[in-house]
Scaffold this active site. Structure first.
Site, PDB file in Angstrom:
ATOM      1  N   ASP A  63      -5.444  -4.502  24.520  1.00 11.76           N
ATOM      2  CA  ASP A  63      -4.228  -5.014  25.186  1.00 11.76           C
ATOM      3  C   ASP A  63      -4.122  -6.537  25.010  1.00 11.76           C
ATOM      4  OD1 ASP A  63      -6.491  -5.075  26.798  1.00 11.76           O
ATOM      5  OD2 ASP A  63      -5.493  -4.381  28.618  1.00 11.76           O
ATOM      6  N   TYR A  75      -7.837  10.609  16.068  1.00 15.32           N
ATOM      7  CA  TYR A  75      -7.056  11.298  15.041  1.00 15.32           C
ATOM      8  C   TYR A  75      -7.720  12.619  14.633  1.00 15.32           C
ATOM      9  CZ  TYR A  75      -3.662   7.646  13.777  1.00 15.32           C
ATOM     10  OH  TYR A  75      -2.616   6.746  13.764  1.00 15.32           O
ATOM     11  N   ASP A  97       0.976  -2.214  12.436  1.00 14.72           N
ATOM     12  CA  ASP A  97       2.441  -2.236  12.497  1.00 14.72           C
ATOM     13  C   ASP A  97       2.899  -3.520  13.168  1.00 14.72           C
ATOM     14  OD1 ASP A  97       2.700   0.304  11.338  1.00 14.72           O
ATOM     15  OD2 ASP A  97       4.336   0.841  12.701  1.00 14.72           O
ATOM     16  N   ASP A 105      -4.023   1.429  13.697  1.00 12.81           N
ATOM     17  CA  ASP A 105      -2.689   1.903  13.334  1.00 12.81           C
ATOM     18  C   ASP A 105      -1.639   1.054  14.048  1.00 12.81           C
ATOM     19  OD1 ASP A 105      -0.635   3.637  12.371  1.00 12.81           O
ATOM     20  OD2 ASP A 105      -0.594   4.580  14.353  1.00 12.81           O
ATOM     21  N   LYS A 108     -11.505  -1.042  23.576  1.00  5.18           N
ATOM     22  CA  LYS A 108     -11.136  -0.920  24.988  1.00  5.18           C
ATOM     23  C   LYS A 108     -12.426  -0.578  25.735  1.00  5.18           C
ATOM     24  CE  LYS A 108      -8.030  -0.830  28.293  1.00  5.18           C
ATOM     25  NZ  LYS A 108      -7.271  -2.018  28.726  1.00  5.18           N
TER      26      LYS A 108
HETATM   27  C1  IPM Z   1      -0.203   4.856   8.940  1.00  2.00           C
HETATM   28  C2  IPM Z   1       0.683   5.945   9.473  1.00  2.00           C
HETATM   29  C3  IPM Z   1      -0.116   7.219   9.620  1.00  2.00           C
HETATM   30  C4  IPM Z   1      -1.242   6.960  10.602  1.00  2.00           C
HETATM   31  C5  IPM Z   1       0.730   8.434  10.029  1.00  2.00           C
HETATM   32  C6  IPM Z   1       1.843   8.684   9.071  1.00  2.00           C
HETATM   33  C7  IPM Z   1      -0.115   9.660  10.222  1.00  2.00           C
HETATM   34  O1  IPM Z   1       1.262   5.551  10.664  1.00  2.00           O
HETATM   35  O2  IPM Z   1      -0.775   5.050   7.847  1.00  2.00           O
HETATM   36  O3  IPM Z   1      -0.311   3.828   9.586  1.00  2.00           O
HETATM   37  O4  IPM Z   1      -1.028   7.017  11.816  1.00  2.00           O
HETATM   38  O5  IPM Z   1      -2.349   6.692  10.144  1.00  2.00           O
HETATM   39 MG    MG Z   2       0.928   3.525  11.154  1.00  2.00          MG
END
Ligand code: IPM
Ligand code: MG
Length: 372
Positions: free
Chosen positions: A221, A142, A249, A245, A189
């Site tokens: 993975d 990042y 999700d 990240d 990884k």
């Molecule tokens: C999160 C989001 C952010 C990230 C984006 C919006 C930059 O996806 O906080 O998970 O990737 O960190």
């Molecule tokens: Mg995110």
């Protein structure tokens, strides 16, 4: 206790969900005799529109002066669809994390028994899920050097980690594990990436100082598969910025909606609390966004400041909204309740607990065995 809280609603549904969190914190103030001040500031696409900057200096200053930041969401379709743009909303969030030194992003994933049918996965698979992701937040790909070749035909993102960056979040993860089920899984990884090999070396050394905590390592993975096949095997997941990240999700699928998962981003001086979800522009101002992830982020805020009882009271009110089916349509398609109604219900139900609240059943917390 007095707290100055910076409120950065951001883009899309961010301001709407954060407004529900403020209602809840007002209710905590009243019920428990605290005083909170809220200072709103702009970030993201709304800030670009107004100032040309995704993170205006004024916003950064307000955040630096505050005890905590309550963050909504960031991102707007006009930027997603324009990869040649030099400025975009997410840059504001990344800079804010860096400037505030927020190196650890703590993302609990737990299934709420009352919502277990929400998950597309089998009940038997998800029912005992209680894990927390410790995602490194201010380094890695990042923040590495980014190069866009002049010909526009090649681009580079560099991933760099230093031993100290790995070490500080790893200690937090091991300490959290100590207060939970004493298990850390490092996700990396290391069969491909040098940074991952460094993570392994550093984390193995740190593990020696926590002999009561077990450490195992999984490649990303495989971890992605394991998390869906058997999420209850995980306690604390320790991982880098990018993998964290993605995995977090994925964790929201276990819980049943991305609108449920909160997070805390902490450093040595500052702390920020934000839902893990994005700005969901299609839902903006429709009064359908789920405020629970943001409200549970305030529970994490309260716990961060050692207001455990207050935090439990917020969680108890959220659980009550689930059991009374006062939920937004992402949780129950037929629901007629909107963001505001759910926020009002939860805020109105924040009260001192009489001890009957079973904290071990469904709770949220930082560093406790009861973390969601
Ligand atoms: C999160 C989001 C952010 C990230 C984006 C919006 C930059 O996806 O906080 O998970 O990737 O960190
Ligand atoms: Mg995110």
């Amino acid at each position: 206790m007095h707290l100055d809280i910076a409120v950065l609603g951001g883009d899309g549904i961010g301001p709407e969900v954060v407004a529900q969190s403020i209602k809840c914190l007002r209710s905590v103030e009243e019920t428990f005799g605290h005083s909170f001040t809220f200072t709103k500031a702009k970030v993201g696409a709304v800030a670009i529109k107004e100032t040309g900057e995704p993170l205006p200096e004024k916003t950064l200053e307000i955040c630096k002066k505050s005890d905590a930041v309550l963050f909504g969401a960031i991102g707007a379709p006009e930027y997603d669809g324009n990869p040649t743009s030099k400025i975009w909303p997410e840059q504001g969030l990344l800079r804010l994390r860096k400037e505030l030194g927020l190196f650890a992003n703590i993302r609990p994933v737990k299934v709420f028994p009352t919502l277990i049918k929400q998950s597309p996965l089998a009940k038997s698979t998800v029912q005992h899920t209680d894990l927390v992701i410790y995602r490194e937040l201010s380094g890695g790909i990042y923040y590495g050097e980014k190069i866009q070749d002049e010909s526009q035909s090649s681009a580079t993102d560099t991933c760099t980690y230093t031993e100290s960056e790995i070490s500080r979040i790893s200690h937090l993860a091991f300490k959290a594990a100590r207060a939970r089920r004493k298990k850390v899984t490092l996700v990396d990884k290391a069969n491909v990436l040098e940074t991952s090999r460094l993570w392994r070396r550093v984390v193995h050394t740190i593990a020696e100082s926590y002999p009561d905590v077990s450490l195992n390592c999984l490649f990303i993975d495989n971890a992605a598969v394991q998390m869906i096949l058997n999420p209850s095997q995980f306690d604390v997941i320790l991982t880098d910025n990018m993998f964290g990240d993605i995995l977090s999700d994925q964790g929201s699928v276990i819980a049943g909606s991305i609108g449920l998962l909160p997070s805390a981003s902490v450093g040595t001086e500052h702390a920020m609390f934000e839902p893990i979800h994005g700005s969901y522009p299609n839902a903006k101002n429709k009064n359908i966004a789920n405020p629970v992830a943001s409200i549970l982020s305030t529970a994490m805020l309260l716990q961060h400041f050692k207001m455990d009882e207050e935090s439990d009271a917020v969680v108890a009110a959220v659980l009550k909204s689930f059991s009374k089916k006062i939920v937004t349509p992402d949780i129950m398609g037929s629901s007629k309740y909107g963001t505001n109604y759910v926020g009002d219900f939860i805020a109105d139900n924040i009260m001192e607990l009489d001890g009957s609240f079973n904290i071990n059943d469904e709770n949220i917390g930082l560093g406790k065995s009861t973390i969601i």
